[in-house]
Scaffold this motif. Structure first.
Motif, short mmCIF file in Angstrom:
data_model
loop_
_atom_site.label_atom_id
_atom_site.label_comp_id
_atom_site.label_asym_id
_atom_site.label_seq_id
_atom_site.Cartn_x
_atom_site.Cartn_y
_atom_site.Cartn_z
N CYS A 30 -35.10 22.54 -7.07
CA CYS A 30 -35.48 22.34 -8.28
C CYS A 30 -34.93 23.59 -9.39
O CYS A 30 -34.36 22.91 -10.46
N GLU A 31 -34.82 24.72 -9.06
CA GLU A 31 -34.20 25.67 -9.78
C GLU A 31 -32.58 25.48 -9.79
O GLU A 31 -32.20 25.68 -10.91
N ASN A 32 -31.95 24.90 -8.85
CA ASN A 32 -30.45 24.50 -8.97
C ASN A 32 -30.18 23.71 -9.73
O ASN A 32 -29.06 23.55 -10.69
N LYS A 33 -31.27 22.51 -9.97
CA LYS A 33 -30.86 21.34 -10.99
C LYS A 33 -31.60 22.06 -12.41
O LYS A 33 -31.63 20.77 -13.09
N HIS A 34 -32.17 22.75 -12.49
CA HIS A 34 -33.10 23.02 -13.91
C HIS A 34 -33.95 22.23 -14.06
O HIS A 34 -34.07 21.80 -15.33
N LEU A 35 -34.91 21.92 -13.33
CA LEU A 35 -36.22 21.06 -13.26
C LEU A 35 -37.17 21.71 -12.65
O LEU A 35 -37.19 22.80 -11.92
N GLY A 36 -38.34 21.26 -13.60
CA GLY A 36 -39.60 22.00 -13.23
C GLY A 36 -40.32 21.57 -11.79
O GLY A 36 -39.50 20.50 -11.30
N PHE A 37 -41.03 22.20 -11.06
CA PHE A 37 -41.72 22.10 -9.90
C PHE A 37 -42.28 20.73 -10.02
O PHE A 37 -43.35 20.65 -10.77
N PRO A 38 -42.18 19.67 -9.22
CA PRO A 38 -43.07 18.54 -9.11
C PRO A 38 -44.56 18.90 -8.93
O PRO A 38 -44.76 19.75 -8.00
N LYS A 39 -45.51 18.40 -9.49
CA LYS A 39 -47.01 18.45 -9.40
C LYS A 39 -47.59 17.46 -8.60
O LYS A 39 -48.61 17.63 -7.97
N ARG A 40 -47.11 16.20 -8.98
CA ARG A 40 -47.92 15.05 -8.49
C ARG A 40 -47.46 14.14 -7.42
O ARG A 40 -46.19 13.86 -7.50
N LEU A 41 -48.07 14.08 -6.31
CA LEU A 41 -47.58 13.29 -4.98
C LEU A 41 -47.44 11.96 -5.56
O LEU A 41 -46.42 11.22 -4.88
N ALA A 42 -47.98 11.22 -6.26
CA ALA A 42 -47.98 9.76 -6.71
C ALA A 42 -46.75 9.55 -7.36
O ALA A 42 -46.11 8.37 -7.41
N LEU A 43 -45.97 10.71 -7.89
CA LEU A 43 -44.53 10.13 -8.54
C LEU A 43 -43.16 10.48 -7.64
O LEU A 43 -42.19 10.30 -8.03
N PHE A 44 -43.70 10.95 -6.43
CA PHE A 44 -42.48 10.76 -5.50
C PHE A 44 -42.39 9.39 -5.01
O PHE A 44 -43.27 8.55 -4.68
N TYR A 45 -41.11 9.09 -4.58
CA TYR A 45 -40.82 8.02 -3.87
C TYR A 45 -39.54 8.15 -2.97
O TYR A 45 -38.65 8.80 -3.28
N ILE A 46 -39.40 7.15 -1.96
CA ILE A 46 -38.32 7.33 -0.90
C ILE A 46 -37.33 6.09 -1.26
O ILE A 46 -37.78 4.97 -1.26
N GLU A 47 -36.23 6.55 -1.62
CA GLU A 47 -35.14 5.25 -1.75
C GLU A 47 -34.06 5.26 -0.92
O GLU A 47 -33.44 6.22 -0.48
N ALA A 48 -33.83 3.92 -0.18
CA ALA A 48 -32.73 3.74 0.49
C ALA A 48 -31.85 2.80 0.14
O ALA A 48 -32.21 1.71 -0.43
N VAL A 49 -30.47 3.01 0.26
CA VAL A 49 -29.55 2.19 -0.06
C VAL A 49 -28.43 2.10 0.91
O VAL A 49 -27.81 3.27 1.06
N ASP A 50 -27.95 1.30 1.56
CA ASP A 50 -27.18 1.19 2.59
C ASP A 50 -27.85 2.14 3.75
O ASP A 50 -28.71 2.08 4.07
N SER A 51 -26.78 3.38 3.92
CA SER A 51 -27.05 4.20 4.96
C SER A 51 -27.81 5.61 4.27
O SER A 51 -27.78 6.23 5.12
N ASN A 52 -27.81 5.52 2.80
CA ASN A 52 -28.40 6.78 2.42
C ASN A 52 -29.91 6.53 1.79
O ASN A 52 -30.36 5.50 1.48
N THR A 53 -30.67 7.83 2.44
CA THR A 53 -31.99 7.76 2.31
C THR A 53 -32.40 8.95 1.32
O THR A 53 -31.93 10.02 1.89
#
Length: 60
Positions: A30-53
């Protein structure tokens, strides 16, 4: 032809993935990408496209 995108919102799978990654690694990324630390578990998701997850977070 379009790629098929699969999104997984299962909190159990996301919670275990975050535990495996560790808080330190997540904070560093998060620091490397200059983003705030995520606080809510509900806003995460796992995305899979072809062989990338990827773990993604929807910032408001």
């Amino acid at each position: 032809m379009r790629d098929v995108v699969f999104r997984n919102y299962d909190r159990y799978a996301i919670k275990h993935l975050l535990k495996e990654m560790g808080e330190h690694r997540l904070r560093t990324e998060c620091e490397n990408k200059h983003l705030g630390f995520p606080k809510r578990l509900a806003l995460f998701y796992i995305e899979a496209v072809d062989s990338n997850t990827m773990l993604k977070y929807k910032y408001p």
